[in-house]
Design a protein around this motif. Structure first.
Motif, PDB file in Angstrom:
ATOM      1  N   ALA A 225       2.842  -9.042  10.214  1.00 17.27           N
ATOM      2  CA  ALA A 225       2.634 -10.425   9.788  1.00 17.27           C
ATOM      3  C   ALA A 225       1.734 -11.170  10.776  1.00 17.27           C
ATOM      4  O   ALA A 225       0.797 -11.881  10.369  1.00 17.27           O
ATOM      5  N   ASP A 226       2.014 -11.009  12.071  1.00 17.18           N
ATOM      6  CA  ASP A 226       1.191 -11.692  13.081  1.00 17.18           C
ATOM      7  C   ASP A 226      -0.247 -11.178  13.064  1.00 17.18           C
ATOM      8  O   ASP A 226      -1.199 -11.955  13.227  1.00 17.18           O
ATOM      9  N   ARG A 227      -0.398  -9.880  12.871  1.00 17.21           N
ATOM     10  CA  ARG A 227      -1.745  -9.306  12.840  1.00 17.21           C
ATOM     11  C   ARG A 227      -2.539  -9.849  11.655  1.00 17.21           C
ATOM     12  O   ARG A 227      -3.707 -10.227  11.795  1.00 17.21           O
ATOM     13  N   LEU A 228      -1.899  -9.923  10.501  1.00 18.84           N
ATOM     14  CA  LEU A 228      -2.582 -10.439   9.314  1.00 18.84           C
ATOM     15  C   LEU A 228      -2.968 -11.904   9.488  1.00 18.84           C
ATOM     16  O   LEU A 228      -4.033 -12.331   9.046  1.00 18.84           O
ATOM     17  N   LYS A 229      -2.104 -12.674  10.133  1.00 21.00           N
ATOM     18  CA  LYS A 229      -2.414 -14.090  10.381  1.00 21.00           C
ATOM     19  C   LYS A 229      -3.603 -14.246  11.308  1.00 21.00           C
ATOM     20  O   LYS A 229      -4.338 -15.236  11.228  1.00 21.00           O
TER      21      LYS A 229
ATOM     22  N   TYR B  55      -7.528  -4.000   7.076  1.00 21.48           N
ATOM     23  CA  TYR B  55      -6.233  -3.758   7.710  1.00 21.48           C
ATOM     24  C   TYR B  55      -5.242  -3.213   6.684  1.00 21.48           C
ATOM     25  O   TYR B  55      -4.509  -2.242   6.962  1.00 21.48           O
ATOM     26  N   ASP B  56      -5.216  -3.832   5.505  1.00 16.57           N
ATOM     27  CA  ASP B  56      -4.297  -3.387   4.448  1.00 16.57           C
ATOM     28  C   ASP B  56      -4.523  -1.914   4.102  1.00 16.57           C
ATOM     29  O   ASP B  56      -3.566  -1.149   3.943  1.00 16.57           O
ATOM     30  N   LEU B  57      -5.789  -1.520   3.987  1.00 12.75           N
ATOM     31  CA  LEU B  57      -6.103  -0.139   3.627  1.00 12.75           C
ATOM     32  C   LEU B  57      -5.534   0.854   4.638  1.00 12.75           C
ATOM     33  O   LEU B  57      -5.141   1.965   4.282  1.00 12.75           O
ATOM     34  N   GLN B  58      -5.474   0.446   5.895  1.00 10.28           N
ATOM     35  CA  GLN B  58      -4.919   1.313   6.937  1.00 10.28           C
ATOM     36  C   GLN B  58      -3.394   1.372   6.884  1.00 10.28           C
ATOM     37  O   GLN B  58      -2.797   2.299   7.436  1.00 10.28           O
ATOM     38  N   ARG B  59      -2.762   0.397   6.224  1.00  7.82           N
ATOM     39  CA  ARG B  59      -1.318   0.255   6.306  1.00  7.82           C
ATOM     40  C   ARG B  59      -0.563   0.629   5.024  1.00  7.82           C
ATOM     41  O   ARG B  59       0.671   0.756   5.059  1.00  7.82           O
ATOM     42  N   TYR B  60      -1.283   0.818   3.909  1.00  4.30           N
ATOM     43  CA  TYR B  60      -0.588   1.045   2.642  1.00  4.30           C
ATOM     44  C   TYR B  60       0.355   2.246   2.695  1.00  4.30           C
ATOM     45  O   TYR B  60       1.471   2.201   2.167  1.00  4.30           O
ATOM     46  N   ALA B  61      -0.058   3.331   3.316  1.00  4.41           N
ATOM     47  CA  ALA B  61       0.784   4.529   3.366  1.00  4.41           C
ATOM     48  C   ALA B  61       2.075   4.259   4.143  1.00  4.41           C
ATOM     49  O   ALA B  61       3.167   4.682   3.738  1.00  4.41           O
ATOM     50  N   VAL B  62       1.959   3.536   5.256  1.00  2.06           N
ATOM     51  CA  VAL B  62       3.140   3.191   6.056  1.00  2.06           C
ATOM     52  C   VAL B  62       4.071   2.288   5.257  1.00  2.06           C
ATOM     53  O   VAL B  62       5.293   2.501   5.214  1.00  2.06           O
ATOM     54  N   TRP B  63       3.502   1.278   4.630  1.00  2.00           N
ATOM     55  CA  TRP B  63       4.329   0.349   3.850  1.00  2.00           C
ATOM     56  C   TRP B  63       5.003   1.056   2.677  1.00  2.00           C
ATOM     57  O   TRP B  63       6.171   0.804   2.377  1.00  2.00           O
ATOM     58  N   ALA B  64       4.282   1.955   2.012  1.00  2.00           N
ATOM     59  CA  ALA B  64       4.871   2.700   0.899  1.00  2.00           C
ATOM     60  C   ALA B  64       6.023   3.579   1.383  1.00  2.00           C
ATOM     61  O   ALA B  64       7.058   3.701   0.711  1.00  2.00           O
ATOM     62  N   ASP B  65       5.872   4.194   2.543  1.00  2.00           N
ATOM     63  CA  ASP B  65       6.955   5.005   3.106  1.00  2.00           C
ATOM     64  C   ASP B  65       8.188   4.150   3.375  1.00  2.00           C
ATOM     65  O   ASP B  65       9.327   4.598   3.184  1.00  2.00           O
ATOM     66  N   ARG B  66       7.980   2.923   3.832  1.00  2.00           N
ATOM     67  CA  ARG B  66       9.106   2.032   4.097  1.00  2.00           C
ATOM     68  C   ARG B  66       9.820   1.667   2.798  1.00  2.00           C
ATOM     69  O   ARG B  66      11.056   1.602   2.756  1.00  2.00           O
ATOM     70  N   VAL B  67       9.067   1.446   1.737  1.00  2.00           N
ATOM     71  CA  VAL B  67       9.681   1.150   0.436  1.00  2.00           C
ATOM     72  C   VAL B  67      10.484   2.360  -0.039  1.00  2.00           C
ATOM     73  O   VAL B  67      11.610   2.227  -0.543  1.00  2.00           O
ATOM     74  N   SER B  68       9.930   3.550   0.122  1.00  2.00           N
ATOM     75  CA  SER B  68      10.643   4.763  -0.291  1.00  2.00           C
ATOM     76  C   SER B  68      11.917   4.965   0.519  1.00  2.00           C
ATOM     77  O   SER B  68      12.920   5.460  -0.004  1.00  2.00           O
ATOM     78  N   SER B  69      11.905   4.591   1.794  1.00  2.00           N
ATOM     79  CA  SER B  69      13.113   4.720   2.604  1.00  2.00           C
ATOM     80  C   SER B  69      14.196   3.768   2.103  1.00  2.00           C
ATOM     81  O   SER B  69      15.384   4.116   2.072  1.00  2.00           O
ATOM     82  N   ALA B  70      13.792   2.572   1.698  1.00  2.00           N
ATOM     83  CA  ALA B  70      14.743   1.635   1.112  1.00  2.00           C
ATOM     84  C   ALA B  70      15.281   2.181  -0.203  1.00  2.00           C
ATOM     85  O   ALA B  70      16.487   2.099  -0.490  1.00  2.00           O
ATOM     86  N   LEU B  71      14.394   2.752  -1.007  1.00  2.00           N
ATOM     87  CA  LEU B  71      14.791   3.328  -2.286  1.00  2.00           C
ATOM     88  C   LEU B  71      15.836   4.430  -2.084  1.00  2.00           C
ATOM     89  O   LEU B  71      16.835   4.509  -2.818  1.00  2.00           O
ATOM     90  N   THR B  72      15.628   5.262  -1.074  1.00  2.00           N
ATOM     91  CA  THR B  72      16.579   6.342  -0.786  1.00  2.00           C
ATOM     92  C   THR B  72      17.968   5.781  -0.490  1.00  2.00           C
ATOM     93  O   THR B  72      18.980   6.258  -1.014  1.00  2.00           O
TER      94      THR B  72
END
Length: 252
Positions: A93-97, A108-125
């Motif tokens: 959040a601070d980096r995006l600001k 920045y988003d393009l570099q982070r989508y895979a990490v963010w998707a993994d976090r969503v999948s961990s929540a899904l699990t």
């Protein structure tokens, strides 16, 4: 007129916050070593229930909390649990600001989508392990969260349905997409932040993979139109999204 229609029809009226019961909890660690967190809004129906993971825009759930909660309320009315999933890693959040241009933020988003998707999948699990969760899970993403939701849905075959508000598939993910669930994308025709063509490309991608995919556009509206408390288009968006998940996720 049934109970669900009444509740959804009142979605833009005075919002009864007490009708939602929120439970905060943490997910298991994701592959990057971080921890995704979420808030659960549980439907009142007993027994195993479908779930929808709701993914925030760039500024998190703190901007427009009541708007996100209208979707949770509509989903709960259909017997579907809703989860506000916070996928940012420490510092995102601070980096995006700190980034001053749209081009810098997109890079920045393009570099982070895979990490963010993994976090969503961990929540899904973690959510699927709950005794009252069925095996039916949908993703609902807004703007940046829409891109994260699309990325996750393409990578995680446990996702049964995808709804995106003014988002799309990241350009660096498209070439590797081999599967998608049924999806709906809602977009303002006058969106000056994420062009409506971006949503159309996501729908075209879904159709090319043989899944049911639809785009609904709203003339004369701009980015974030559904956060309005007075515009009928906002109520229409909530209703369409809730009906989509009701059709795709319910066991009967």
């Amino acid at each position: 007129m049934d109970r669900r229609t009444v509740i959804k029809g009142l979605a833009l009226a005075a919002f009864a916050k007490s009708s939602l019961v929120a439970h905060a909890m943490d997910a298991a660690n994701s592959s990057d070593g971080g921890t995704a967190s979420w808030t659960r809004y549980a439907a009142k129906r007993t027994g195993p229930r479908p779930s929808v993971l709701i993914l925030h825009g760039t500024r998190g759930f703190e901007l427009g909390t009541a708007a996100y909660e209208r979707y949770a309320q509509a989903l709960n009315a259909d017997g579907i649990d809703a989860y506000f999933v916070r996928f940012y890693a420490a510092g995102d959040a601070d980096r995006l600001k700190s980034l001053s241009t749209k081009e810098e933020r997109e890079a920045y988003d393009l570099q982070r989508y895979a990490v963010w998707a993994d976090r969503v999948s961990s929540a899904l699990t973690a959510i699927l392990r709950q005794d009252d969760s069925s095996d039916k899970v949908g993703l609902l993403g807004f703007s940046l969260g829409g891109f994260v939701a699309a990325t996750t849905a393409a990578r995680d075959n446990r996702v049964s349905a995808l709804a995106v508000l003014y988002g799309g598939m990241p350009e660096n993910v498209v070439a590797g997409v081999k599967r998608m669930p049924p999806l709906i994308e809602l977009h303002a025709e006058g969106d000056t932040n994420v062009p409506v063509s971006t949503g159309a490309a996501l729908v075209a991608l879904g159709k090319s993979l043989g899944v049911a995919a639809e785009q609904v556009t709203y003339p004369g509206r701009n980015h974030g139109f559904d956060f309005s408390t007075k515009d009928s288009a906002a109520s229409d968006a909530v209703n369409r999204v809730a009906q989509f998940f009701d059709n795709q996720l319910q066991l009967v």
